[in-house]
Design a protein around this motif. Structure first.
Motif, PDB file in Angstrom:
ATOM      1  N   LEU A  44       0.915  -1.204   0.172  1.00  0.00           N
ATOM      2  CA  LEU A  44       0.103  -0.091  -0.125  1.00  0.00           C
ATOM      3  C   LEU A  44       0.854   1.201  -0.021  1.00  0.00           C
ATOM      4  CD1 LEU A  44      -2.587  -1.143   2.822  1.00  0.00           C
ATOM      5  CD2 LEU A  44      -2.992  -1.137   0.294  1.00  0.00           C
ATOM      6  N   PRO A  45       0.425   2.281  -0.716  1.00  0.00           N
ATOM      7  CA  PRO A  45       1.192   3.461  -0.696  1.00  0.00           C
ATOM      8  C   PRO A  45       0.939   4.104   0.893  1.00  0.00           C
ATOM      9  CG  PRO A  45      -0.864   3.914  -1.758  1.00  0.00           C
ATOM     10  CD  PRO A  45      -0.826   2.445  -1.504  1.00  0.00           C
ATOM     11  N   ALA A  46       2.122   4.069   1.589  1.00  0.00           N
ATOM     12  CA  ALA A  46       2.046   4.665   3.042  1.00  0.00           C
ATOM     13  C   ALA A  46       3.228   5.230   3.482  1.00  0.00           C
ATOM     14  CB  ALA A  46       1.825   3.379   3.789  1.00  0.00           C
ATOM     15  N   THR A  47       3.064   5.774   4.521  1.00  0.00           N
ATOM     16  CA  THR A  47       4.330   6.608   5.271  1.00  0.00           C
ATOM     17  C   THR A  47       4.377   5.754   6.455  1.00  0.00           C
ATOM     18  OG1 THR A  47       3.890   8.774   4.426  1.00  0.00           O
ATOM     19  CG2 THR A  47       5.238   8.730   5.979  1.00  0.00           C
ATOM     20  N   TYR A  48       5.659   5.208   6.805  1.00  0.00           N
ATOM     21  CA  TYR A  48       5.752   4.554   8.138  1.00  0.00           C
ATOM     22  C   TYR A  48       6.427   5.429   9.193  1.00  0.00           C
ATOM     23  CZ  TYR A  48       4.657   0.950   4.917  1.00  0.00           C
ATOM     24  OH  TYR A  48       3.928  -0.050   4.209  1.00  0.00           O
ATOM     25  N   HIS A  49       6.022   5.225  10.244  1.00  0.00           N
ATOM     26  CA  HIS A  49       6.551   5.981  11.568  1.00  0.00           C
ATOM     27  C   HIS A  49       6.962   5.263  12.730  1.00  0.00           C
ATOM     28  CE1 HIS A  49       5.098   9.625   9.499  1.00  0.00           C
ATOM     29  NE2 HIS A  49       3.867   9.312   9.488  1.00  0.00           N
ATOM     30  N   ASP A  50       8.212   5.544  13.133  1.00  0.00           N
ATOM     31  CA  ASP A  50       8.659   4.623  14.294  1.00  0.00           C
ATOM     32  C   ASP A  50       7.963   5.815  15.598  1.00  0.00           C
ATOM     33  OD1 ASP A  50      10.119   2.843  13.014  1.00  0.00           O
ATOM     34  OD2 ASP A  50      11.976   4.131  13.064  1.00  0.00           O
ATOM     35  N   TRP A  51       7.922   5.107  16.625  1.00  0.00           N
ATOM     36  CA  TRP A  51       7.909   5.960  17.987  1.00  0.00           C
ATOM     37  C   TRP A  51       8.706   7.202  17.925  1.00  0.00           C
ATOM     38  CZ3 TRP A  51       3.222   5.653  20.085  1.00  0.00           C
ATOM     39  CH2 TRP A  51       2.468   4.547  20.287  1.00  0.00           C
ATOM     40  N   PRO A  52       8.117   8.390  18.194  1.00  0.00           N
ATOM     41  CA  PRO A  52       8.942   9.492  18.557  1.00  0.00           C
ATOM     42  C   PRO A  52       9.871   9.288  19.808  1.00  0.00           C
ATOM     43  CG  PRO A  52       6.855  10.388  18.918  1.00  0.00           C
ATOM     44  CD  PRO A  52       6.942   8.716  18.383  1.00  0.00           C
ATOM     45  N   LYS A  53      10.827  10.110  19.917  1.00  0.00           N
ATOM     46  CA  LYS A  53      11.497  10.071  21.225  1.00  0.00           C
ATOM     47  C   LYS A  53      10.507  10.674  22.354  1.00  0.00           C
ATOM     48  CE  LYS A  53      15.909  11.308  23.531  1.00  0.00           C
ATOM     49  NZ  LYS A  53      16.040   9.910  24.028  1.00  0.00           N
ATOM     50  N   TRP A  54      10.531   9.857  23.554  1.00  0.00           N
ATOM     51  CA  TRP A  54       9.667  10.296  24.538  1.00  0.00           C
ATOM     52  C   TRP A  54       9.981  11.547  25.075  1.00  0.00           C
ATOM     53  CZ3 TRP A  54      10.125  10.399  30.297  1.00  0.00           C
ATOM     54  CH2 TRP A  54       8.907  10.388  30.701  1.00  0.00           C
ATOM     55  N   LYS A  55       8.890  12.358  25.192  1.00  0.00           N
ATOM     56  CA  LYS A  55       9.165  13.823  25.828  1.00  0.00           C
ATOM     57  C   LYS A  55       8.037  14.137  27.015  1.00  0.00           C
ATOM     58  CE  LYS A  55      10.971  15.871  21.524  1.00  0.00           C
ATOM     59  NZ  LYS A  55      10.612  17.181  20.503  1.00  0.00           N
ATOM     60  N   GLY A  56       8.093  13.211  27.799  1.00  0.00           N
ATOM     61  CA  GLY A  56       7.250  13.264  28.940  1.00  0.00           C
ATOM     62  C   GLY A  56       5.596  13.189  29.047  1.00  0.00           C
ATOM     63  N   GLU A  57       5.211  12.659  27.832  1.00  0.00           N
ATOM     64  CA  GLU A  57       3.736  12.227  27.817  1.00  0.00           C
ATOM     65  C   GLU A  57       3.340  11.204  28.593  1.00  0.00           C
ATOM     66  OE1 GLU A  57       5.304  13.931  23.952  1.00  0.00           O
ATOM     67  OE2 GLU A  57       5.896  12.149  25.014  1.00  0.00           O
ATOM     68  N   ASN A  58       2.311  11.654  29.205  1.00  0.00           N
ATOM     69  CA  ASN A  58       1.905  10.367  30.363  1.00  0.00           C
ATOM     70  C   ASN A  58       0.394  10.071  30.282  1.00  0.00           C
ATOM     71  OD1 ASN A  58       0.781  12.643  31.568  1.00  0.00           O
ATOM     72  ND2 ASN A  58       2.032  12.371  33.384  1.00  0.00           N
TER      73      ASN A  58
END
Length: 172
Positions: free
Chosen positions: A3-17
């Protein structure tokens, strides 16, 4: 074919809880737009479902994921308050030795991110809107036992996106 897609890895954690905070971050960092389609597995699916609260998505595909914390294995639900005392660094080192991409991904995650997201899942309110959600789920999933509202059951476990990628793509 893929499928035409954009894949993303998890972003570096910045304190989201919280799940809503992580969803807002994903929208901003990856420029998720109205009428996009999002596909997420496990925690990524939970975040994908939550994106419906922020963005007018065309559709969300959940692969081995939950729409509410009550769908998660009851034992894990009972155990989650002890996550701050779990030996995540030790488990990460062990999982990094396995030849499985998901285990490698876990081994590369920050322990604090893993802990905070485990807590966030069980504090999440879930998603009520199901119209634009399509669920693909492993019938042998022990983390999120087969929920009642599944569109496409697949003979596999929790990580069907890795173990049964062709079947998942066919359903998408």
């Amino acid at each position: 074919d893929s499928l035409p897609a954009t894949y993303h890895d998890w972003p570096k954690w910045k304190g989201e809880n919280s799940i809503p905070d992580m969803a807002k971050r994903i929208v901003d960092e990856f420029d998720i737009q109205n009428k996009d389609t999002v596909i997420g597995s496990s925690l990524g699916g939970i975040i994908g479902a939550e994106l419906l609260q922020t963005v007018d998505l065309e559709r969300v595909f959940l692969i081995g994921s939950a729409v509410d914390p009550s769908e998660i294995n009851q034992l894990l639900s009972w155990m989650h308050p002890a996550i701050d005392y779990s030996p995540i660094e030790f488990i990460k080192r062990l999982s990094g030795k396995l030849p499985i991409s998901l285990a490698r991904q876990f081994s590369e995650s920050e322990a604090v991110f893993v802990r905070e997201m485990c807590k966030a899942i069980f504090n999440w309110k879930g998603i009520k809107e199901r119209e634009r959600i399509c669920r693909i789920h492993g019938v042998k999933d022990l983390v999120i036992p087969l929920p009642q509202e599944i569109d496409y059951p697949i003979s596999g476990g929790h990580f069907i996106a890795c173990s049964h990628p062709k079947e998942c793509l066919e359903k998408i």
